[in-house]
Motif scaffolding. Sequence first.
Motif, PDB file in Angstrom:
ATOM      1  N   ILE A  90       0.864  -1.186   0.000  1.00 28.18           N
ATOM      2  CA  ILE A  90       0.000   0.000   0.000  1.00 28.18           C
ATOM      3  C   ILE A  90       0.896   1.230   0.000  1.00 28.18           C
ATOM      4  O   ILE A  90       1.786   1.373   0.847  1.00 28.18           O
ATOM      5  N   LEU A  91       0.655   2.144  -0.949  1.00 32.11           N
ATOM      6  CA  LEU A  91       1.528   3.303  -1.168  1.00 32.11           C
ATOM      7  C   LEU A  91       0.739   4.592  -0.919  1.00 32.11           C
ATOM      8  O   LEU A  91       0.053   5.088  -1.818  1.00 32.11           O
ATOM      9  N   PRO A  92       0.790   5.168   0.280  1.00 33.01           N
ATOM     10  CA  PRO A  92       0.071   6.424   0.549  1.00 33.01           C
ATOM     11  C   PRO A  92       0.659   7.587  -0.244  1.00 33.01           C
ATOM     12  O   PRO A  92       1.861   7.586  -0.586  1.00 33.01           O
ATOM     13  N   ASP A  93      -0.181   8.579  -0.540  1.00 36.12           N
ATOM     14  CA  ASP A  93       0.265   9.808  -1.232  1.00 36.12           C
ATOM     15  C   ASP A  93       1.066   9.481  -2.486  1.00 36.12           C
ATOM     16  O   ASP A  93       2.134  10.069  -2.738  1.00 36.12           O
ATOM     17  N   THR A  94       0.579   8.545  -3.274  1.00 40.39           N
ATOM     18  CA  THR A  94       1.322   8.088  -4.450  1.00 40.39           C
ATOM     19  C   THR A  94       0.397   8.033  -5.653  1.00 40.39           C
ATOM     20  O   THR A  94      -0.667   7.413  -5.605  1.00 40.39           O
ATOM     21  N   HIS A  95       0.817   8.707  -6.747  1.00 44.99           N
ATOM     22  CA  HIS A  95       0.078   8.635  -8.002  1.00 44.99           C
ATOM     23  C   HIS A  95       0.425   7.339  -8.723  1.00 44.99           C
ATOM     24  O   HIS A  95       1.456   6.714  -8.461  1.00 44.99           O
ATOM     25  N   VAL A  96      -0.417   6.957  -9.676  1.00 42.31           N
ATOM     26  CA  VAL A  96      -0.223   5.682 -10.349  1.00 42.31           C
ATOM     27  C   VAL A  96       1.099   5.642 -11.108  1.00 42.31           C
ATOM     28  O   VAL A  96       1.775   4.602 -11.157  1.00 42.31           O
ATOM     29  N   THR A  97       1.514   6.769 -11.686  1.00 44.70           N
ATOM     30  CA  THR A  97       2.795   6.780 -12.419  1.00 44.70           C
ATOM     31  C   THR A  97       3.966   6.530 -11.477  1.00 44.70           C
ATOM     32  O   THR A  97       4.924   5.826 -11.825  1.00 44.70           O
ATOM     33  N   GLU A  98       3.900   7.106 -10.274  1.00 44.48           N
ATOM     34  CA  GLU A  98       4.958   6.877  -9.290  1.00 44.48           C
ATOM     35  C   GLU A  98       4.954   5.420  -8.826  1.00 44.48           C
ATOM     36  O   GLU A  98       6.014   4.824  -8.601  1.00 44.48           O
ATOM     37  N   ALA A  99       3.760   4.844  -8.698  1.00 45.09           N
ATOM     38  CA  ALA A  99       3.661   3.448  -8.273  1.00 45.09           C
ATOM     39  C   ALA A  99       4.260   2.510  -9.307  1.00 45.09           C
ATOM     40  O   ALA A  99       4.914   1.517  -8.960  1.00 45.09           O
ATOM     41  N   VAL A 100       4.056   2.830 -10.593  1.00 46.18           N
ATOM     42  CA  VAL A 100       4.630   2.002 -11.660  1.00 46.18           C
ATOM     43  C   VAL A 100       6.153   2.060 -11.622  1.00 46.18           C
ATOM     44  O   VAL A 100       6.835   1.040 -11.782  1.00 46.18           O
ATOM     45  N   VAL A 101       6.692   3.249 -11.375  1.00 41.07           N
ATOM     46  CA  VAL A 101       8.153   3.398 -11.276  1.00 41.07           C
ATOM     47  C   VAL A 101       8.695   2.555 -10.115  1.00 41.07           C
ATOM     48  O   VAL A 101       9.710   1.853 -10.251  1.00 41.07           O
ATOM     49  N   LEU A 102       8.023   2.625  -8.960  1.00 44.12           N
ATOM     50  CA  LEU A 102       8.466   1.833  -7.811  1.00 44.12           C
ATOM     51  C   LEU A 102       8.344   0.342  -8.095  1.00 44.12           C
ATOM     52  O   LEU A 102       9.231  -0.446  -7.729  1.00 44.12           O
ATOM     53  N   ALA A 103       7.250  -0.070  -8.735  1.00 40.73           N
ATOM     54  CA  ALA A 103       7.063  -1.486  -9.060  1.00 40.73           C
ATOM     55  C   ALA A 103       8.185  -1.989  -9.962  1.00 40.73           C
ATOM     56  O   ALA A 103       8.716  -3.091  -9.757  1.00 40.73           O
ATOM     57  N   GLU A 104       8.560  -1.192 -10.947  1.00 45.15           N
ATOM     58  CA  GLU A 104       9.656  -1.585 -11.836  1.00 45.15           C
ATOM     59  C   GLU A 104      10.979  -1.667 -11.074  1.00 45.15           C
ATOM     60  O   GLU A 104      11.791  -2.576 -11.306  1.00 45.15           O
ATOM     61  N   HIS A 105      11.171  -0.749 -10.131  1.00 42.68           N
ATOM     62  CA  HIS A 105      12.377  -0.781  -9.282  1.00 42.68           C
ATOM     63  C   HIS A 105      12.414  -2.061  -8.443  1.00 42.68           C
ATOM     64  O   HIS A 105      13.468  -2.711  -8.319  1.00 42.68           O
ATOM     65  N   LEU A 106      11.269  -2.445  -7.896  1.00 49.31           N
ATOM     66  CA  LEU A 106      11.191  -3.670  -7.101  1.00 49.31           C
ATOM     67  C   LEU A 106      11.443  -4.898  -7.969  1.00 49.31           C
ATOM     68  O   LEU A 106      12.129  -5.840  -7.541  1.00 49.31           O
ATOM     69  N   ARG A 107      10.895  -4.891  -9.166  1.00 43.83           N
ATOM     70  CA  ARG A 107      11.095  -6.022 -10.081  1.00 43.83           C
ATOM     71  C   ARG A 107      12.573  -6.245 -10.357  1.00 43.83           C
ATOM     72  O   ARG A 107      13.077  -7.386 -10.298  1.00 43.83           O
ATOM     73  N   LYS A 108      13.294  -5.164 -10.634  1.00 43.89           N
ATOM     74  CA  LYS A 108      14.721  -5.268 -10.930  1.00 43.89           C
ATOM     75  C   LYS A 108      15.510  -5.696  -9.698  1.00 43.89           C
ATOM     76  O   LYS A 108      16.456  -6.499  -9.802  1.00 43.89           O
ATOM     77  N   ALA A 109      15.118  -5.161  -8.528  1.00 44.21           N
ATOM     78  CA  ALA A 109      15.834  -5.508  -7.296  1.00 44.21           C
ATOM     79  C   ALA A 109      15.715  -6.993  -6.990  1.00 44.21           C
ATOM     80  O   ALA A 109      16.686  -7.645  -6.580  1.00 44.21           O
ATOM     81  N   VAL A 110      14.518  -7.542  -7.195  1.00 45.51           N
ATOM     82  CA  VAL A 110      14.311  -8.976  -6.938  1.00 45.51           C
ATOM     83  C   VAL A 110      15.061  -9.815  -7.963  1.00 45.51           C
ATOM     84  O   VAL A 110      15.673 -10.831  -7.636  1.00 45.51           O
ATOM     85  N   GLU A 111      15.034  -9.371  -9.223  1.00 48.99           N
ATOM     86  CA  GLU A 111      15.702 -10.115 -10.287  1.00 48.99           C
ATOM     87  C   GLU A 111      17.214 -10.210 -10.046  1.00 48.99           C
ATOM     88  O   GLU A 111      17.843 -11.222 -10.361  1.00 48.99           O
ATOM     89  N   LYS A 112      17.794  -9.165  -9.448  1.00 46.20           N
ATOM     90  CA  LYS A 112      19.239  -9.144  -9.202  1.00 46.20           C
ATOM     91  C   LYS A 112      19.637  -9.866  -7.922  1.00 46.20           C
ATOM     92  O   LYS A 112      20.799 -10.215  -7.732  1.00 46.20           O
ATOM     93  N   TYR A 113      18.676 -10.099  -7.031  1.00 48.57           N
ATOM     94  CA  TYR A 113      19.023 -10.643  -5.706  1.00 48.57           C
ATOM     95  C   TYR A 113      19.354 -12.134  -5.801  1.00 48.57           C
ATOM     96  O   TYR A 113      18.601 -12.913  -6.391  1.00 48.57           O
ATOM     97  N   PRO A 114      20.466 -12.564  -5.195  1.00 42.92           N
ATOM     98  CA  PRO A 114      20.842 -13.994  -5.218  1.00 42.92           C
ATOM     99  C   PRO A 114      20.140 -14.756  -4.088  1.00 42.92           C
ATOM    100  O   PRO A 114      20.628 -14.818  -2.961  1.00 42.92           O
ATOM    101  N   PHE A 115      19.001 -15.346  -4.375  1.00 42.26           N
ATOM    102  CA  PHE A 115      18.256 -16.063  -3.355  1.00 42.26           C
ATOM    103  C   PHE A 115      19.000 -17.332  -2.926  1.00 42.26           C
ATOM    104  O   PHE A 115      19.571 -18.043  -3.759  1.00 42.26           O
ATOM    105  N   THR A 116      18.979 -17.611  -1.632  1.00 41.82           N
ATOM    106  CA  THR A 116      19.644 -18.789  -1.088  1.00 41.82           C
ATOM    107  C   THR A 116      19.099 -20.056  -1.748  1.00 41.82           C
ATOM    108  O   THR A 116      17.895 -20.273  -1.778  1.00 41.82           O
ATOM    109  N   THR A 117      19.998 -20.846  -2.301  1.00 39.95           N
ATOM    110  CA  THR A 117      19.683 -22.127  -2.947  1.00 39.95           C
ATOM    111  C   THR A 117      18.895 -21.943  -4.257  1.00 39.95           C
ATOM    112  O   THR A 117      19.266 -22.492  -5.300  1.00 39.95           O
ATOM    113  N   ALA A 118      17.819 -21.187  -4.213  1.00 38.25           N
ATOM    114  CA  ALA A 118      16.967 -21.038  -5.395  1.00 38.25           C
ATOM    115  C   ALA A 118      17.631 -20.212  -6.493  1.00 38.25           C
ATOM    116  O   ALA A 118      17.280 -20.322  -7.670  1.00 38.25           O
TER     117      ALA A 118
END
Length: 540
Positions: A469-497
Motif C-alpha cells: 500500500i503506497l500512501p500519497d502516491t500517483h499511479v505513475t509513481e507506483a509504476v516506477v516503484l514497481a519496476e524498481h522492485l522487479r529489478k531488485a528482486v531479479e538481481k538478488y541472489p536467493f539462497t539455494t533457489a
Amino acid sequence: MISKDASSILEYFKAALNDLRVEAVPPENICSDDTFIEVDQTIKTIRAASAELGNGNLSHDIKGKGYVVGAIKNLQASLRNLTWITKTIASGDFSQRVHFLGDFSDAFNRMAGKLESSIRELEEARSHFEMVFQAIPDATIITKIDDGTLMAYNRAFMEATKFTDEDLTVGSFNICDLYSDHSQRESFIKKLETDGFVENLEFSFYGKDNEEHIGLISSKKIFIDSIPHTLSVIRDITELKAIEAKLQQSEERHRLLADNAADVIWTMDLEGRFTYISPSVEKLRGYTVEEVMTQSQEEVLCPGSLIQMHEGLARAIESVEKNLPFQVFRGELEQPCKDGSTVWTEATVSGIYSEDGRFIGMLGVSRDISERKLMEKEIRRLSITDKLTQSFNRLKLDETLEQQFEWSKTSLSPFAIIILDVDHFKLVNDTYGHQVGDRVLIELVAVLNENVRNRDVVGRWGGEEFLIILPDTHVTEAVVLAEHLRKAVEKYPFTTAGRVTISLGVSAFKTDSSPETIVSQADTALYQAKENGRNRVEVM
C-alpha cells in the motif's frame, strides 16, 4: 447445379448436425452405401456424445473412431479428471493441479490457490483469536443471552471459579446457575438489551467450592450465527470488598493493610486530593509518600489518563449529590515516574461509606500492569503479523487499505497499491522443497522492505502473493516503484533457489472506486503480467 440425390444427402446431414429432430430422409439407393453408413454413424455418435456431455453425463460410453470422435473422448476424459480434482479440493486436498485444459488450467489453478490461501488465513485468524482470548488476564466468557448457556471460556475463568474443563461442558453448562441473586441477572439482561453493553456491574456469584464471590462484569452484545450472545469480562473484587469492609470498621486496620500491601492503596476526596497513600507508591513511581501527597492532579497522571480522572470525579460528585450508589470505576491509567519514565496501572475505585450510610471518600487500588501491557502489545503484534515472513498479514492489510481509502476519499489525496507474486513458485517448491520455498518468501520480504519507503505498508496477501500500500502516491509513481522492485528482486541472489523473478500489478485510488475494486484491478493487472510473459509490471 448438384443432383437431386446429392441435395437430399446434404439436407439430411445438415439436419443431423443442426436440428433437434432429424426429419430429412436420404435417398433409398444411398442408405445401403458403406461410406454413407459410416459417416451417418459418426454424426449420430457425435450428436449423442455432445448431448450427454451437455447434460453433465461423463460416464456415457462414446463408441466410434476418427479425429472428431477421438477429440470428444479426450474432452470427456479431461472433464472426468477435472471432476475428480475438484472433489479432492472440496475435501481439503490442494495438492492436485490442472495441466490439461489450456488457458482454463491457469485460471482454475489460480482459483484453487486463492481458496487454499483463504482457508489457511481463516485458520490463522481462528488461531489468533483463540490465543488472544486465552491470554486475557481476567475471566472471560461467551454465553447465549436467552438462556445463559456457556459457549466459550478462558483459563482465567477456570482459575476464578475453580471449575475444570469437565465441569464446564460447552453447550450444557448454564451461567445463570452461578448467580447467588437471580434478580441481578435480570437487571444485567435488561441493561444489556437497552444499551447493548454493560460496564462494571457488581454481582454475586458462586464458584465450584460453593463459596460466594463478588465480581464486576462488563459485557457487550454480539451475534454468532444471527443468535444474540454476550462477551463478558469478569473481575473478581471479593478481596477488595473485604478490604473495604474492614477499612470501614477500623481506621487502624485500614492503615495496617494498606501500608503492607504490594499494590498502591489510596483514599481521595471529591476534589481529587489524596487523603492517604500507601508506602508502596515509592516502588511504583519512585516518589515518596510525602512527595505524592503534595502533587497536583497533573503531576499524578499523564494527560490522557487525567481526562479519565476528571470524568470519574464528575460522576462521583453527581452520585453523592443525588444520593445514588457510587459507580465503581475500573480503568487503566498511565502515571509519570520520578526517573522520567511512565508506568501503566490498573485502578479500581469504589466509595467509602460510614455505618450510617454517609459518604466518606473514595478508596482506590492501583496495580502495576506494565508486564501485561507489554504482553498485550506483543499479542497485538502477533495478531497482525504473518508467521512465516514477519510482514503484515491479510488482517492488517485489509484494515490499512480500508483506512487509507477512507482518508483518500475525505482528503482527495492519492494512493496506489501493488500486488505481486513469485513467478513459477510451484516449480521452486517442487525442485528444492517447501523449506527453500519458504526461505524465498522470507528473503523476498527483506528485499521489498529495503526498497520501499518508510510510509509504505508491505504484507503477505496470501500464498506467494504480496500487497504493498503506497500512501500519497500517483499511479505513475507506483509504476516506477514497481519496476524498481522487479529489478531488485531479479538481481538478488536467493539462497539455494538462485535467480527468482516476480510479476506485479498496479492500480490506484479513484473517487468512484472501492477498496475491493482497487484490489480487483491490481489483481487483473497481475494476471496480465503473467499472461504477457511474467517478470514484468502491468497497470490498470
